[in-house]
Design a protein around this motif. Sequence first.
Motif, mmCIF file in Angstrom:
data_model
loop_
_atom_site.group_PDB
_atom_site.id
_atom_site.type_symbol
_atom_site.label_atom_id
_atom_site.label_comp_id
_atom_site.label_asym_id
_atom_site.label_seq_id
_atom_site.Cartn_x
_atom_site.Cartn_y
_atom_site.Cartn_z
ATOM 1 N N ASP A 118 46.546 137.213 18.899
ATOM 2 C CA ASP A 118 47.051 138.579 19.021
ATOM 3 C C ASP A 118 48.118 138.701 17.949
ATOM 4 O O ASP A 118 49.087 137.946 17.948
ATOM 5 N N SER A 241 56.754 141.519 29.281
ATOM 6 C CA SER A 241 56.786 140.073 29.108
ATOM 7 C C SER A 241 57.649 139.449 30.197
ATOM 8 O O SER A 241 58.465 140.131 30.816
ATOM 9 N N GLY A 278 52.035 138.497 28.822
ATOM 10 C CA GLY A 278 53.166 138.845 29.663
ATOM 11 C C GLY A 278 53.472 137.942 30.836
ATOM 12 O O GLY A 278 54.487 138.122 31.506
ATOM 13 N N GLU A 315 46.234 137.976 26.078
ATOM 14 C CA GLU A 315 47.097 137.694 24.916
ATOM 15 C C GLU A 315 48.360 136.954 25.324
ATOM 16 O O GLU A 315 49.472 137.455 25.133
ATOM 17 N N GLY A 317 51.541 134.538 25.251
ATOM 18 C CA GLY A 317 52.395 133.910 24.240
ATOM 19 C C GLY A 317 53.317 132.919 24.924
ATOM 20 O O GLY A 317 53.107 131.704 24.913
ATOM 21 N N ARG A 318 54.319 133.479 25.611
ATOM 22 C CA ARG A 318 55.355 132.659 26.255
ATOM 23 C C ARG A 318 54.788 131.580 27.169
ATOM 24 O O ARG A 318 55.231 130.430 27.143
ATOM 25 N N ARG A 354 67.821 134.228 22.230
ATOM 26 C CA ARG A 354 67.507 134.818 23.537
ATOM 27 C C ARG A 354 68.727 134.956 24.464
ATOM 28 O O ARG A 354 68.907 135.996 25.093
ATOM 29 N N TYR A 358 69.309 138.844 25.164
ATOM 30 C CA TYR A 358 68.861 139.333 26.473
ATOM 31 C C TYR A 358 69.701 138.790 27.624
ATOM 32 O O TYR A 358 69.389 139.059 28.782
ATOM 33 N N TYR A 413 59.558 132.411 21.374
ATOM 34 C CA TYR A 413 60.602 133.321 20.901
ATOM 35 C C TYR A 413 61.889 132.552 20.572
ATOM 36 O O TYR A 413 62.989 133.063 20.729
HETATM 37 N N1 LLP Z 1 50.579 141.231 23.565
HETATM 38 C C1 LLP Z 1 51.399 142.205 23.144
HETATM 39 C C2 LLP Z 1 50.833 143.479 22.696
HETATM 40 C C3 LLP Z 1 52.786 141.983 23.132
HETATM 41 O O1 LLP Z 1 53.604 142.946 22.731
HETATM 42 C C4 LLP Z 1 53.310 140.732 23.562
HETATM 43 C C5 LLP Z 1 54.737 140.466 23.555
HETATM 44 C C6 LLP Z 1 52.398 139.745 23.981
HETATM 45 C C7 LLP Z 1 51.033 140.037 23.978
HETATM 46 C C8 LLP Z 1 52.828 138.388 24.439
HETATM 47 O O2 LLP Z 1 53.595 138.442 25.583
HETATM 48 P P1 LLP Z 1 54.034 137.094 26.347
HETATM 49 O O3 LLP Z 1 52.785 136.490 26.933
HETATM 50 O O4 LLP Z 1 54.676 136.198 25.366
HETATM 51 O O5 LLP Z 1 54.963 137.577 27.381
HETATM 52 N N2 LLP Z 1 61.343 138.282 22.416
HETATM 53 C C9 LLP Z 1 61.187 138.495 23.831
HETATM 54 C C10 LLP Z 1 59.745 138.744 24.216
HETATM 55 C C11 LLP Z 1 59.114 139.912 23.493
HETATM 56 C C12 LLP Z 1 57.666 140.100 23.838
HETATM 57 C C13 LLP Z 1 57.026 141.129 22.973
HETATM 58 N N3 LLP Z 1 55.631 141.312 23.179
HETATM 59 C C14 LLP Z 1 61.786 137.311 24.574
HETATM 60 O O6 LLP Z 1 62.275 136.390 23.943
HETATM 61 O O7 LLP Z 1 61.793 137.297 25.807
#
Ligand code: LLP
Length: 454
Positions: A118, A241, A278, A315, A317-318, A354, A358, A413
């Motif tokens: 993604d 997220s 997320g 998708e 990530g974290r 972070r 946040y 992140y």
């Molecule tokens: N897909 C889209 C369209 C997104 O915008 C994001 C994250 C993900 C997937 C991945 O999300 P995850 O699985 O990682 O939650 N910098 C922040 C987090 C920002 C997330 C932005 N979008 C932090 O350190 O908590």
Amino acid sequence: MNPHARFECRRLYPLIFFDFGVQTVLNKSIMHDFIYRGADLYAEDVPLEELGREYGTPLYVYSKRTLVRHIRAYGDAFGGAQSHGDQPPTGGIVSFALKANSNGAILRLLASEGAGADIVSGGELFRALRAGIPASKIVYAGVGKTADEIAYALKKNILMFNVESDEELEKINRVAGMTGRKAPVALRVNPDVDPLTHPYISTGMKKYKFGMPMEDALEFYMKARRMENIEVVGIHEHIGSQITQVAPFRDALEKVLALMERLRGSGIKLRYLDLGGGLGIRYRRGEGEKPPLPAALAKSLLPLVKGRGLTVIVEPGRSVVGNAGVLLTRCLYRKKTSRKRFVIVDAGMNDLIRPSLYGAYHEIIPVRKSRRAALKVDVVGPICESGDFLATDRRMPAVMPGELLCVLGAGAYGFSMSSNYNSRPHPAEVMVDGGEHRLIRKRGTYRDLVRGEL
Ligand code: LLP
């Protein structure tokens, strides 16, 4: 910092370590592959003390074993990670969100496990392709794609653009016309669901810039369908997220499926359903939310989708990299004022932003356990900002200058949001694999700081 935002984070980040491994299933308090053996903290079979000595600090350290376990947990749950190579996938697709961590070695590892990507920029597309992630598993989101980025993605034949506005759709149509290609698009809808997470990382509510309102979707698809260089292929949602409950995912999916029914009634049939990322992780031991495992998420969501002839995309990530990485830092000094005790370390907000940005909580543990009494301290970095801290009012065993500390949950992140602020070179990154370790990114140099300046 906005004091309200701080309050929100404190309230919403009471999260504990999270791992998809056996440990969590057994509900023990150990986590991932950063574990004490006796008094020493290890990354898999390598003492972190040794890594600190060999590579210096600040240092990001990743566990290959944890990474593999996590991406497989997604592959098993959503059924796509097994589809290797550039073949069109048959099951679901697990598209790793590069923004969480885009180191090439990590991406190559995930690619070898069948992951897609993604992406949200041309740079991420470049990194994904370079790491061997097939274009057929790459989805491209983001509210501000430029014409150059669109052309690049078209040329590489990515799976689809997750379109976030009418004007973007028009631009994609124009650029596709110029390059003589048809652009596969999905509409990113905003399901207006509260993900119950920190406001800065919420996306799927009406007040945020992401996606299009559900009520505009039909018009969007009708318009897209009439466009000469557009092929309508899917629908996309991502609500935020660090989400630690299944309910918001399910609420959002139900809304999107209801919308898809209406679209179907108007003759719009879609192939791909992209559920976004997320899923949260545990940042803190003890009581707190217990984020669901990918299997639990799949179990709740996939039955709703079954039999509709859709390929599901997720998708994450974290939840793939977050607890697969730590930040090693060395204590430089201690300092005591009438109000506070400070532990000054060599990692700052430029290395891990972070906590400052946040108010996020990251567990910080000693690399060598001591029997010293616990003190309440602020763990701060060398950056010239009062907001430069890794932890505030944290009770931890007294730390002496020269000793190493380990900041947990730093794989997502962490490095990807690091900067050269205060002209500090980027930290190095190391991958541990069993008893072996190797540098996957060299420490930045002073020369790197001025590269490109004229
Ligand atoms: N897909 C889209 C369209 C997104 O915008 C994001 C994250 C993900 C997937 C991945 O999300 P995850 O699985 O990682 O939650 N910098 C922040 C987090 C920002 C997330 C932005 N979008 C932090 O350190 O908590």
